[in-house]
Every structure is written in C-alpha cells, then in structure tokens.
Design a protein around this motif. Sequence first.
Motif, short mmCIF file in Angstrom:
data_model
loop_
_atom_site.label_atom_id
_atom_site.label_comp_id
_atom_site.label_asym_id
_atom_site.label_seq_id
_atom_site.Cartn_x
_atom_site.Cartn_y
_atom_site.Cartn_z
N SER A 1 58.96 -20.80 24.27
CA SER A 1 58.50 -19.74 25.16
C SER A 1 59.22 -18.43 24.84
O SER A 1 58.91 -17.40 25.41
CB SER A 1 58.74 -20.12 26.62
OG SER A 1 60.12 -20.35 26.84
N ARG A 2 60.18 -18.49 23.92
CA ARG A 2 60.97 -17.31 23.56
C ARG A 2 60.51 -16.63 22.27
O ARG A 2 60.70 -15.44 22.10
CB ARG A 2 62.44 -17.67 23.43
CG ARG A 2 63.05 -18.12 24.74
CD ARG A 2 64.52 -18.39 24.56
NE ARG A 2 65.07 -19.08 25.71
CZ ARG A 2 66.27 -19.60 25.76
NH1 ARG A 2 67.07 -19.51 24.71
NH2 ARG A 2 66.69 -20.21 26.83
N VAL A 3 59.96 -17.41 21.34
CA VAL A 3 59.45 -16.83 20.09
C VAL A 3 58.05 -16.32 20.39
O VAL A 3 57.20 -17.05 20.88
CB VAL A 3 59.40 -17.88 18.96
CG1 VAL A 3 58.78 -17.28 17.70
CG2 VAL A 3 60.79 -18.43 18.66
N SER A 4 57.80 -15.05 20.09
CA SER A 4 56.49 -14.49 20.41
C SER A 4 55.71 -14.04 19.18
O SER A 4 54.50 -14.14 19.14
CB SER A 4 56.62 -13.33 21.39
OG SER A 4 57.43 -12.32 20.83
N GLY B 1 61.36 -26.74 17.18
CA GLY B 1 61.71 -25.96 18.35
C GLY B 1 62.24 -24.60 17.92
O GLY B 1 62.35 -24.30 16.72
N ARG B 2 62.61 -23.80 18.89
CA ARG B 2 63.06 -22.43 18.61
C ARG B 2 64.30 -22.39 17.72
O ARG B 2 64.37 -21.60 16.78
CB ARG B 2 63.36 -21.70 19.93
CG ARG B 2 63.94 -20.29 19.74
CD ARG B 2 64.39 -19.68 21.04
NE ARG B 2 65.31 -20.49 21.80
CZ ARG B 2 66.64 -20.51 21.59
NH1 ARG B 2 67.18 -19.79 20.65
NH2 ARG B 2 67.42 -21.26 22.36
N THR C 1 52.68 -22.77 23.07
CA THR C 1 53.23 -22.74 24.43
C THR C 1 52.64 -23.86 25.28
O THR C 1 53.02 -24.05 26.42
CB THR C 1 52.98 -21.38 25.11
OG1 THR C 1 51.58 -21.11 25.09
CG2 THR C 1 53.74 -20.27 24.38
N ALA C 2 51.70 -24.62 24.70
CA ALA C 2 51.08 -25.75 25.40
C ALA C 2 52.11 -26.87 25.59
O ALA C 2 53.15 -26.91 24.91
CB ALA C 2 49.90 -26.28 24.60
N GLU C 3 51.80 -27.77 26.48
CA GLU C 3 52.66 -28.92 26.74
C GLU C 3 52.78 -29.73 25.44
O GLU C 3 51.78 -30.15 24.86
CB GLU C 3 52.04 -29.76 27.86
CG GLU C 3 52.98 -30.75 28.50
CD GLU C 3 53.10 -32.02 27.68
OE1 GLU C 3 54.24 -32.49 27.54
OE2 GLU C 3 52.10 -32.52 27.17
#
Length: 183
Positions: free
Chosen positions: A83-86, A50-51, A97-99
Amino acid sequence: MRRLINSTYITLDGVIQDPQDWPSTGSQDDGRGFTIQNDLLQACDAQIMGRRTYEGFAPVWSARSGDPYSDHINAMRKLVFSSRVSDPEWSNTEVVTAEPVAFIRELKAAPGADIVHYGFGHLAHLLMHAGLIDELRLWVHPFFVGTGGSESLVYRDGGPATFALADTVTLASGIVVLTYRTP
C-alpha cells in the motif's frame, strides 16, 4: 496449476533481513548456488514480492543487464503487494493492492510457468498459512548475525505449516540449500 516457490536466505539465528549486509563465509562459491538460483528463475514467468523486497531488488536488478539472470528478472512480470509503493520504476512491475491470498489463488490457477517469491516477511507468512506456497528453499548461511529485532527474523506468530524435505545441497561456501515441498 502453477507452483509458487519461495526462495529465502536465512542465518543460523533465523535472520532474514538485509542479506547484502551479512558477512562473507570466506569460501569461494563453486558456481552451484548461481546455477540453482538461475534454474529457478528461468522456470518462472512471474515474481511476487512485498515492499521491502521490492525496495531492495529494484535498484540492483534494474541497473543490470547482459546476462541471462538479469535479463530474465527484468523482463518478467513482477507483482508488488504494497500500500506504500505507488509508482514502481522497475520495468514490468505492477503494484497489487488487492487481498493477496485471493489474488495469488487466481494467479496460480491461470496459465503460465511457475511463480517465484524471494524473502520471507509478512506476505510469505500469509501465503504459507493459506497453503499457497508449494516449495520453500531455505539458503542457510553458516553464521549468526546477532542483531535485528522481530521484523528481521523468519519467525512470526501464526498457524502451523508442514513441509517435507525434498532436497539438500551443500555449497562450497558452507551454505546449505534445503528444499521443502508441501506434502
């Protein structure tokens, strides 16, 4: 089918957050802990995280090289569910970003070696409750941290999960590595 192995540091009071800030046990490590971690990593060709784990691992491991552990973790495929790391700067890192449950089901079914997952936050709970964690290694550190809120603890509301004890290793430092597998 590939196995998903979670390896998590935890204190006696259930804290999992920021292990780099925990006190030392005061005992010298006899090298067995490193051997266990290295054997796990070398058996895997992908890492999921995770992030928060990404933000902790990326600056440390991307700056290291020249030993089998650092070289392997830097070379392997790394998947960050966030959804925060780009724009990840750590080599061989992809942002997903997929499930997560469907993605990990497909990843486990694809050819390859085992998959390692460090830390036990939201992503781990989601995967555990979906029955996707095959092995759980809890590195129990022999002290209470005594600080941290609900996000710092291994506990989260959710459904039950059952594991069977497969191995116990006590390190010279007093850390106990408990290995559990799905029955």
